[in-house]
Design a protein around this motif. Structure first.
Motif, PDB file in Angstrom:
ATOM      1  N   ILE A 111       0.815  -1.213   0.000  1.00 56.60           N
ATOM      2  CA  ILE A 111       0.000   0.000   0.000  1.00 56.60           C
ATOM      3  C   ILE A 111       0.852   1.268   0.000  1.00 56.60           C
ATOM      4  CG2 ILE A 111      -1.687   1.337   1.333  1.00 56.60           C
ATOM      5  CD1 ILE A 111      -2.948  -1.331   2.167  1.00 56.60           C
ATOM      6  N   CYS A 112       1.887   1.308   0.814  1.00 56.28           N
ATOM      7  CA  CYS A 112       2.691   2.525   0.943  1.00 56.28           C
ATOM      8  C   CYS A 112       3.858   2.622  -0.034  1.00 56.28           C
ATOM      9  CB  CYS A 112       3.220   2.648   2.366  1.00 56.28           C
ATOM     10  SG  CYS A 112       1.941   2.905   3.592  1.00 56.28           S
ATOM     11  N   GLN A 113       4.171   1.543  -0.710  1.00 60.05           N
ATOM     12  CA  GLN A 113       5.321   1.566  -1.607  1.00 60.05           C
ATOM     13  C   GLN A 113       4.930   1.220  -3.039  1.00 60.05           C
ATOM     14  OE1 GLN A 113       8.714  -0.520  -0.054  1.00 60.05           O
ATOM     15  NE2 GLN A 113       9.677  -0.697  -2.044  1.00 60.05           N
ATOM     16  N   ALA A 114       4.393   0.046  -3.262  1.00 60.29           N
ATOM     17  CA  ALA A 114       4.105  -0.391  -4.630  1.00 60.29           C
ATOM     18  C   ALA A 114       2.963   0.393  -5.261  1.00 60.29           C
ATOM     19  CB  ALA A 114       3.790  -1.882  -4.648  1.00 60.29           C
ATOM     20  N   LEU A 115       1.880   0.576  -4.534  1.00 56.93           N
ATOM     21  CA  LEU A 115       0.723   1.273  -5.097  1.00 56.93           C
ATOM     22  C   LEU A 115       1.043   2.712  -5.502  1.00 56.93           C
ATOM     23  CD1 LEU A 115      -2.219   0.861  -5.840  1.00 56.93           C
ATOM     24  CD2 LEU A 115      -2.837   1.571  -3.533  1.00 56.93           C
ATOM     25  N   PRO A 116       1.677   3.517  -4.636  1.00 58.34           N
ATOM     26  CA  PRO A 116       2.048   4.863  -5.089  1.00 58.34           C
ATOM     27  C   PRO A 116       3.024   4.838  -6.270  1.00 58.34           C
ATOM     28  CG  PRO A 116       2.192   4.745  -2.710  1.00 58.34           C
ATOM     29  CD  PRO A 116       1.957   3.348  -3.207  1.00 58.34           C
ATOM     30  N   GLY A 117       3.933   3.884  -6.274  1.00 57.38           N
ATOM     31  CA  GLY A 117       4.865   3.778  -7.401  1.00 57.38           C
ATOM     32  C   GLY A 117       4.157   3.491  -8.710  1.00 57.38           C
ATOM     33  N   ILE A 118       3.174   2.607  -8.665  1.00 60.28           N
ATOM     34  CA  ILE A 118       2.413   2.279  -9.874  1.00 60.28           C
ATOM     35  C   ILE A 118       1.609   3.484 -10.341  1.00 60.28           C
ATOM     36  CG2 ILE A 118       0.486   0.868 -10.723  1.00 60.28           C
ATOM     37  CD1 ILE A 118       1.608  -1.394  -8.913  1.00 60.28           C
ATOM     38  N   LEU A 138       3.983   5.954 -11.927  1.00 61.97           N
ATOM     39  CA  LEU A 138       4.392   5.472 -13.251  1.00 61.97           C
ATOM     40  C   LEU A 138       3.267   5.666 -14.258  1.00 61.97           C
ATOM     41  CD1 LEU A 138       6.299   2.167 -12.461  1.00 61.97           C
ATOM     42  CD2 LEU A 138       7.246   4.218 -13.511  1.00 61.97           C
ATOM     43  N   GLY A 139       2.036   5.359 -13.850  1.00 62.32           N
ATOM     44  CA  GLY A 139       0.895   5.509 -14.744  1.00 62.32           C
ATOM     45  C   GLY A 139       0.650   6.952 -15.134  1.00 62.32           C
ATOM     46  N   ARG A 140       0.898   7.876 -14.204  1.00 65.17           N
ATOM     47  CA  ARG A 140       0.688   9.295 -14.482  1.00 65.17           C
ATOM     48  C   ARG A 140       1.906   9.931 -15.128  1.00 65.17           C
ATOM     49  NH1 ARG A 140      -1.939  12.316  -9.595  1.00 65.17           N
ATOM     50  NH2 ARG A 140      -2.207  13.829 -11.268  1.00 65.17           N
ATOM     51  N   LYS A 141       2.988   9.196 -15.214  1.00 69.95           N
ATOM     52  CA  LYS A 141       4.254   9.685 -15.785  1.00 69.95           C
ATOM     53  C   LYS A 141       4.728  10.945 -15.072  1.00 69.95           C
ATOM     54  CE  LYS A 141       3.312   7.641 -20.239  1.00 69.95           C
ATOM     55  NZ  LYS A 141       3.048   7.841 -21.639  1.00 69.95           N
ATOM     56  N   GLN A 142       4.613  10.906 -13.748  1.00 72.40           N
ATOM     57  CA  GLN A 142       5.074  12.017 -12.912  1.00 72.40           C
ATOM     58  C   GLN A 142       6.106  11.491 -11.922  1.00 72.40           C
ATOM     59  OE1 GLN A 142       1.365  13.311 -11.147  1.00 72.40           O
ATOM     60  NE2 GLN A 142       1.388  15.134 -12.423  1.00 72.40           N
ATOM     61  N   TYR A 143       7.055  12.328 -11.590  1.00 71.93           N
ATOM     62  CA  TYR A 143       8.057  12.003 -10.581  1.00 71.93           C
ATOM     63  C   TYR A 143       8.621  10.592 -10.805  1.00 71.93           C
ATOM     64  CZ  TYR A 143       5.605  15.909  -8.438  1.00 71.93           C
ATOM     65  OH  TYR A 143       5.012  17.115  -8.206  1.00 71.93           O
ATOM     66  N   LEU A 144       9.118  10.377 -12.022  1.00 68.85           N
ATOM     67  CA  LEU A 144       9.561   9.038 -12.398  1.00 68.85           C
ATOM     68  C   LEU A 144      10.692   8.505 -11.517  1.00 68.85           C
ATOM     69  CD1 LEU A 144       9.302   9.214 -16.273  1.00 68.85           C
ATOM     70  CD2 LEU A 144       7.762   8.100 -14.657  1.00 68.85           C
ATOM     71  N   ALA A 145      11.569   9.377 -11.071  1.00 70.08           N
ATOM     72  CA  ALA A 145      12.649   8.911 -10.192  1.00 70.08           C
ATOM     73  C   ALA A 145      12.073   8.323  -8.900  1.00 70.08           C
ATOM     74  CB  ALA A 145      13.602  10.057  -9.874  1.00 70.08           C
ATOM     75  N   ALA A 146      11.101   8.998  -8.324  1.00 70.13           N
ATOM     76  CA  ALA A 146      10.454   8.484  -7.108  1.00 70.13           C
ATOM     77  C   ALA A 146       9.669   7.216  -7.417  1.00 70.13           C
ATOM     78  CB  ALA A 146       9.540   9.539  -6.500  1.00 70.13           C
ATOM     79  N   ALA A 147       9.006   7.194  -8.575  1.00 70.02           N
ATOM     80  CA  ALA A 147       8.221   6.013  -8.952  1.00 70.02           C
ATOM     81  C   ALA A 147       9.115   4.787  -9.095  1.00 70.02           C
ATOM     82  CB  ALA A 147       7.480   6.280 -10.258  1.00 70.02           C
ATOM     83  N   PHE A 148      10.258   4.949  -9.755  1.00 69.65           N
ATOM     84  CA  PHE A 148      11.179   3.824  -9.909  1.00 69.65           C
ATOM     85  C   PHE A 148      11.742   3.387  -8.558  1.00 69.65           C
ATOM     86  CE2 PHE A 148      11.926   5.410 -14.406  1.00 69.65           C
ATOM     87  CZ  PHE A 148      11.110   4.439 -14.963  1.00 69.65           C
ATOM     88  N   LYS A 149      12.047   4.354  -7.696  1.00 67.09           N
ATOM     89  CA  LYS A 149      12.587   4.007  -6.379  1.00 67.09           C
ATOM     90  C   LYS A 149      11.537   3.294  -5.536  1.00 67.09           C
ATOM     91  CE  LYS A 149      15.474   3.862  -3.039  1.00 67.09           C
ATOM     92  NZ  LYS A 149      16.311   2.689  -3.026  1.00 67.09           N
TER      93      LYS A 149
END
Length: 101
Positions: A58-65, A68-79
């Protein structure tokens, strides 16, 4: 590269706790550190499961997805996804390059 196995080790540890409790018919409900006993209010396997579901998914994978889907803050999304998505895409591109050769 080791961060890639962090989630894997969390899930495996939780599975080990559940299987050990089934095998021994006993839960881990306390620990002792230098003679100081810490009692848990719940068995350790449920605490670990809660940490995996809430902390990892919930706190890591879901926000990352979502990022990624919104193509915003990609560095944070990948991390947040432990670079697994980026590593998988890089591996896919390398295989495609090898197939072209």
């Amino acid at each position: 590269l080791l961060g890639r196995y962090d989630t894997f080790s969390d899930v495996v540890f939780t599975m080990i706790l559940f299987r050990d409790a089934e095998r021994t018919n006993q839960d881990i409900t306390w620990i002792s550190i230098h003679g100081h006993v810490v009692d848990f209010h719940f068995p350790l396997r449920y605490i670990s499961l809660f940490a995996v579901v809430v902390g990892v998914f919930i706190c890591q994978a879901l926000p990352g997805i979502v990022l990624l889907g919104r193509k915003q803050y990609l560095a944070a999304a990948f991390k947040l996804n432990e670079l697994n998505f980026l590593l998988a895409m890089s591996e896919l591109e390398l295989r495609a390059d090898e197939d072209d050769d």
